[in-house]
Design a protein around this motif. Structure first.
Motif, mmCIF file in Angstrom:
data_model
loop_
_atom_site.group_PDB
_atom_site.id
_atom_site.type_symbol
_atom_site.label_atom_id
_atom_site.label_comp_id
_atom_site.label_asym_id
_atom_site.label_seq_id
_atom_site.Cartn_x
_atom_site.Cartn_y
_atom_site.Cartn_z
ATOM 1 N N THR A 137 0.842 -1.190 0.000
ATOM 2 C CA THR A 137 0.000 0.000 0.000
ATOM 3 C C THR A 137 0.883 1.248 0.000
ATOM 4 N N PRO A 138 0.329 2.417 -0.349
ATOM 5 C CA PRO A 138 1.137 3.645 -0.321
ATOM 6 C C PRO A 138 1.745 3.921 1.051
ATOM 7 N N ILE A 139 1.003 3.648 2.120
ATOM 8 C CA ILE A 139 1.525 3.890 3.471
ATOM 9 C C ILE A 139 2.683 2.950 3.769
ATOM 10 N N ARG A 140 2.534 1.683 3.434
ATOM 11 C CA ARG A 140 3.613 0.720 3.666
ATOM 12 C C ARG A 140 4.832 1.061 2.815
ATOM 13 N N ARG A 141 4.606 1.474 1.579
ATOM 14 C CA ARG A 141 5.729 1.837 0.699
ATOM 15 C C ARG A 141 6.496 3.029 1.272
ATOM 16 N N MET A 142 5.765 4.035 1.732
ATOM 17 C CA MET A 142 6.409 5.212 2.295
ATOM 18 C C MET A 142 7.168 4.854 3.577
ATOM 19 N N GLY A 143 6.541 4.044 4.428
ATOM 20 C CA GLY A 143 7.184 3.642 5.671
ATOM 21 C C GLY A 143 8.450 2.836 5.414
ATOM 22 N N ILE A 221 1.629 1.477 11.342
ATOM 23 C CA ILE A 221 2.149 2.588 12.141
ATOM 24 C C ILE A 221 2.873 2.076 13.387
ATOM 25 N N SER A 222 2.198 1.262 14.200
ATOM 26 C CA SER A 222 2.795 0.807 15.455
ATOM 27 C C SER A 222 3.993 -0.106 15.203
ATOM 28 N N ASP A 223 3.884 -0.990 14.207
ATOM 29 C CA ASP A 223 5.014 -1.864 13.913
ATOM 30 C C ASP A 223 6.169 -1.077 13.307
ATOM 31 N N GLY A 224 5.856 -0.032 12.527
ATOM 32 C CA GLY A 224 6.905 0.819 11.975
ATOM 33 C C GLY A 224 7.693 1.521 13.072
ATOM 34 N N ARG A 225 6.998 1.967 14.104
ATOM 35 C CA ARG A 225 7.680 2.602 15.235
ATOM 36 C C ARG A 225 8.619 1.628 15.931
ATOM 37 N N ARG A 226 8.165 0.398 16.071
ATOM 38 C CA ARG A 226 9.008 -0.617 16.726
ATOM 39 C C ARG A 226 10.239 -0.917 15.872
ATOM 40 N N VAL A 227 10.060 -0.932 14.564
ATOM 41 C CA VAL A 227 11.205 -1.148 13.680
ATOM 42 C C VAL A 227 12.220 -0.016 13.839
ATOM 43 N N LEU A 228 11.737 1.220 13.866
ATOM 44 C CA LEU A 228 12.636 2.364 14.005
ATOM 45 C C LEU A 228 13.377 2.319 15.340
ATOM 46 N N ARG A 229 12.678 1.996 16.417
ATOM 47 C CA ARG A 229 13.343 1.879 17.719
ATOM 48 C C ARG A 229 14.423 0.811 17.683
ATOM 49 N N THR A 230 14.130 -0.287 16.999
ATOM 50 C CA THR A 230 15.119 -1.369 16.884
ATOM 51 C C THR A 230 16.349 -0.897 16.123
ATOM 52 N N LEU A 231 16.141 -0.204 15.004
ATOM 53 C CA LEU A 231 17.266 0.281 14.204
ATOM 54 C C LEU A 231 18.144 1.245 14.999
ATOM 55 N N LEU A 232 17.516 2.115 15.778
ATOM 56 C CA LEU A 232 18.275 3.090 16.563
ATOM 57 C C LEU A 232 19.027 2.431 17.711
ATOM 58 N N SER A 233 18.378 1.497 18.388
ATOM 59 C CA SER A 233 19.007 0.885 19.562
ATOM 60 C C SER A 233 20.100 -0.102 19.191
ATOM 61 N N GLU A 234 20.028 -0.659 17.987
ATOM 62 C CA GLU A 234 21.002 -1.680 17.589
ATOM 63 C C GLU A 234 22.102 -1.129 16.685
ATOM 64 N N ARG A 235 22.095 0.157 16.392
ATOM 65 C CA ARG A 235 23.096 0.725 15.496
ATOM 66 C C ARG A 235 24.496 0.604 16.112
ATOM 67 N N PRO A 236 25.531 0.560 15.278
ATOM 68 C CA PRO A 236 26.900 0.444 15.783
ATOM 69 C C PRO A 236 27.225 1.552 16.789
ATOM 70 N N GLY A 237 27.747 1.155 17.944
ATOM 71 C CA GLY A 237 28.118 2.118 18.968
ATOM 72 C C GLY A 237 27.021 2.438 19.955
ATOM 73 N N ALA A 238 25.764 2.079 19.667
ATOM 74 C CA ALA A 238 24.656 2.441 20.555
ATOM 75 C C ALA A 238 24.778 1.744 21.898
ATOM 76 N N ARG A 239 25.100 0.445 21.863
ATOM 77 C CA ARG A 239 25.188 -0.303 23.112
ATOM 78 C C ARG A 239 26.365 0.159 23.954
ATOM 79 N N SER A 240 27.515 0.392 23.310
ATOM 80 C CA SER A 240 28.683 0.818 24.069
ATOM 81 C C SER A 240 28.463 2.189 24.677
ATOM 82 N N SER A 241 27.754 3.083 23.942
ATOM 83 C CA SER A 241 27.453 4.411 24.469
ATOM 84 C C SER A 241 26.541 4.306 25.677
ATOM 85 N N THR A 242 25.548 3.407 25.599
ATOM 86 C CA THR A 242 24.650 3.209 26.724
ATOM 87 C C THR A 242 25.405 2.679 27.933
#
Length: 250
Positions: A137-143, A221-242
């Motif tokens: 769908t257009p929303i899924r494509r944009m997300g 929408i809700s699953d997209g938010r969870r995906v974004l949180r996952t990408l941010l929390s798992e990015r290189p250096g995120a865990r060591s910074s935390t």
């Protein structure tokens, strides 16, 4: 697509790999026959992970494929179902795909081709030449576009698709994938950890088909938010910074 990796003589001399197919399913009895009848002969083991279906998903799977291994997932969510199936898989290569008919098992040999030629993780892409979607769908494509851009920026990658769960990988790298996600975000977690671990990744064209019957459990929408949180929390250096922040606060 990534550059061809160097294949060692040891890899060339290995016997044919055993292939496990993991299919999470919840109330997919009407879709299972179409999916199972197309599973190619190169698949040695099929694991159906049942999410407490209230319909005839499990008996239908057994009817269509008497050798299927039926496993109950240990908790709720697609991520839990996939992790349960991966731990049960006995093959050298593990393929994951949905049970709703949106992914064609006939494409599996293309994924295996790249695993057999030196890659560690292979993902389907709807947005490379030869791929496509008859369902997005257009929303899924944009997300997907926004989340993909975030992935490529955060992980210094050049992928063409993200939110698509048709993948295959070497089971020997399951520990490196280090999967913990419970929901649909597990697909992004897999890719993030594969990139972060330096696995050899290939994308292959895949055609997403419309779900054959029933309604999807995905909530864009809700699953997209969870995906974004996952990408941010798992990015290189995120865990060591935390970890550094926690040590400074203690």
């Amino acid at each position: 697509m990534y550059n061809d990796p160097i294949i060692s003589n040891e890899e060339k001399a290995r016997p044919p790999a055993i292939v496990s197919l993991v299919v999470p399913a919840r109330n997919e009895a009407r879709n299972i026959p179409w999916v199972f009848e197309q599973i190619p002969a190169c698949v040695d083991e099929v694991i159906l992970v049942d999410g407490e279906s209230s319909d005839a998903t499990v008996p239908m799977a057994q009817h269509c494929l008497p050798t299927v291994r039926n496993v109950r997932q240990s908790g709720p969510g697609k991520g839990n179902a996939l992790r349960t199936g991966f731990l049960e898989a006995k093959g050298d290569y593990v393929v994951m795909m949905d049970a709703d008919g949106s992914m064609s098992p006939a494409e599996i040999p293309h994924f295996l081709h790249f695993l057999e030629h030196g890659y560690d993780f292979v993902k389907g892409s709807r947005f490379v030449a030869g791929g496509g979607s008859l369902d997005i769908t257009p929303i899924r494509r944009m997300g997907n576009h926004v989340l993909l851009a975030a992935t490529n920026r955060l992980y210094h990658a050049s992928l063409t698709d993200l939110c698509y769960g048709f993948c295959a990988f070497r089971r020997s790298f399951l520990d490196q994938l280090d999967l913990h996600a419970a929901g649909f975000e597990i697909e992004a977690e897999m890719i993030a950890h594969a990139l972060r671990s330096g696995l050899r990744i290939a994308e292959v064209p895949s055609l997403e088909l419309p779900r054959r019957n029933g309604r999807s459990n995905l909530h864009a929408i809700s699953d997209g938010r969870r995906v974004l949180r996952t990408l941010l929390s798992e990015r290189p250096g995120a865990r060591s910074s935390t970890a550094r922040g926690e040590r400074s606060a203690s």
